[in-house]
Design a protein around this motif. Structure first.
Motif, PDB file in Angstrom:
ATOM      1  N   ALA A 259     -72.239  35.503 -43.536  1.00 16.19           N
ATOM      2  CA  ALA A 259     -71.420  34.098 -42.757  1.00 16.19           C
ATOM      3  C   ALA A 259     -72.389  33.326 -44.255  1.00 16.19           C
ATOM      4  O   ALA A 259     -73.151  33.612 -44.587  1.00 16.19           O
TER       5      ALA A 259
ATOM      6  N   ILE B 116     -73.945  29.641 -45.319  1.00 19.62           N
ATOM      7  CA  ILE B 116     -73.982  27.689 -44.947  1.00 19.62           C
ATOM      8  C   ILE B 116     -74.396  27.223 -46.757  1.00 19.62           C
ATOM      9  O   ILE B 116     -75.303  27.943 -47.269  1.00 19.62           O
TER      10      ILE B 116
ATOM     11  N   PRO C 204     -67.042  34.005 -44.701  1.00 17.16           N
ATOM     12  CA  PRO C 204     -67.096  32.119 -44.156  1.00 17.16           C
ATOM     13  C   PRO C 204     -67.724  31.196 -44.080  1.00 17.16           C
ATOM     14  O   PRO C 204     -68.714  31.949 -44.376  1.00 17.16           O
TER      15      PRO C 204
ATOM     16  N   LEU D 124     -69.664  27.510 -44.177  1.00 19.38           N
ATOM     17  CA  LEU D 124     -69.639  26.176 -43.058  1.00 19.38           C
ATOM     18  C   LEU D 124     -70.807  25.446 -44.507  1.00 19.38           C
ATOM     19  O   LEU D 124     -71.992  26.106 -45.003  1.00 19.38           O
TER      20      LEU D 124
ATOM     21  N   ALA E 180     -64.945  26.806 -43.989  1.00 22.98           N
ATOM     22  CA  ALA E 180     -64.180  26.254 -42.659  1.00 22.98           C
ATOM     23  C   ALA E 180     -64.673  24.519 -41.753  1.00 22.98           C
ATOM     24  O   ALA E 180     -63.494  24.219 -41.339  1.00 22.98           O
ATOM     25  N   ARG E 181     -65.218  24.103 -41.870  1.00 23.96           N
ATOM     26  CA  ARG E 181     -65.968  22.982 -42.271  1.00 23.96           C
ATOM     27  C   ARG E 181     -67.110  22.726 -42.988  1.00 23.96           C
ATOM     28  O   ARG E 181     -68.387  23.166 -44.080  1.00 23.96           O
TER      29      ARG E 181
ATOM     30  N   LEU F 292     -69.869  19.263 -42.933  1.00 21.80           N
ATOM     31  CA  LEU F 292     -70.973  18.727 -41.402  1.00 21.80           C
ATOM     32  C   LEU F 292     -71.948  17.564 -42.055  1.00 21.80           C
ATOM     33  O   LEU F 292     -72.145  18.479 -43.204  1.00 21.80           O
TER      34      LEU F 292
ATOM     35  N   THR G 247     -74.809  24.340 -33.610  1.00 23.35           N
ATOM     36  CA  THR G 247     -73.710  23.935 -33.777  1.00 23.35           C
ATOM     37  C   THR G 247     -73.633  25.608 -34.285  1.00 23.35           C
ATOM     38  O   THR G 247     -72.807  25.437 -34.593  1.00 23.35           O
ATOM     39  N   ILE G 248     -74.466  26.024 -35.711  1.00 19.33           N
ATOM     40  CA  ILE G 248     -74.112  27.256 -36.213  1.00 19.33           C
ATOM     41  C   ILE G 248     -74.178  28.376 -34.897  1.00 19.33           C
ATOM     42  O   ILE G 248     -73.563  28.884 -35.316  1.00 19.33           O
TER      43      ILE G 248
ATOM     44  N   TRP H 130     -70.415  28.053 -34.029  1.00 16.52           N
ATOM     45  CA  TRP H 130     -69.813  28.760 -35.147  1.00 16.52           C
ATOM     46  C   TRP H 130     -69.775  30.579 -35.786  1.00 16.52           C
ATOM     47  O   TRP H 130     -68.764  31.100 -35.466  1.00 16.52           O
TER      48      TRP H 130
ATOM     49  N   ALA I 124     -67.918  31.723 -32.352  1.00 15.75           N
ATOM     50  CA  ALA I 124     -66.171  32.336 -33.280  1.00 15.75           C
ATOM     51  C   ALA I 124     -66.016  32.867 -34.307  1.00 15.75           C
ATOM     52  O   ALA I 124     -63.978  33.158 -34.139  1.00 15.75           O
ATOM     53  N   LEU I 125     -67.160  33.151 -35.067  1.00 11.63           N
ATOM     54  CA  LEU I 125     -66.858  33.888 -36.162  1.00 11.63           C
ATOM     55  C   LEU I 125     -66.823  35.510 -35.643  1.00 11.63           C
ATOM     56  O   LEU I 125     -66.062  36.512 -36.588  1.00 11.63           O
TER      57      LEU I 125
END
Length: 124
Positions: free
Chosen positions: A49, A51, A74, A76, A96-97, A99, A111-112, A115, A118-119
């Motif tokens: 993933a 960020i 994915p 963020l 995906a989002r 923030l 929060t991370i 996320w 969920a992944l």
């Protein structure tokens, strides 16, 4: 036991880059902090993933999101809460989002972590 997910953190700002790296670690993942587009491209294929800090001078955050999304990694994104146009572009590029900085400042690890949880089936 499964290995911790690897999260590439693209942020050229030293303070936010360090904060995001530490929050990823606190969320139970292994961060790889990179500060420019070339380093991001080099590390992208090995990431579960990413960020992306959208407020940068050393790279185009939307292009970075597009590159990650193109190979199914994915994303963020994090940015200014009031830059609605940039937030929309980030979502359209595949984030995906998106923030606000404040959200990650206040409860980044939770929060991370949520996320990433969920992944988990998709990322591993």
């Amino acid at each position: 036991m499964a290995a911790a997910p690897v999260v590439a953190v693209l942020a050229d700002d030293l303070i936010w880059g360090t904060r995001l790296r530490d929050q990823v670690r606190a969320a139970g993942a292994e961060p790889i902090h990179v500060r420019d587009a070339a380093a991001f491209q080099a590390r992208l294929a090995g990431a579960d993933a990413v960020i992306v800090d959208l407020t940068a001078r050393a790279y185009d955050g939307v292009a970075a999101i597009r590159a990650a999304a193109a190979i199914g990694v994915p994303v963020l994104a994090v940015g200014q809460h009031d830059d609605l146009e940039l937030r929309k572009r980030a979502l359209a590029a595949g984030a995906a989002r998106v923030l606000a900085y404040r959200k990650l400042f206040e409860d980044g690890p939770a929060t991370i972590g949520a996320w990433l949880a969920a992944l988990a089936p998709a990322a591993r």
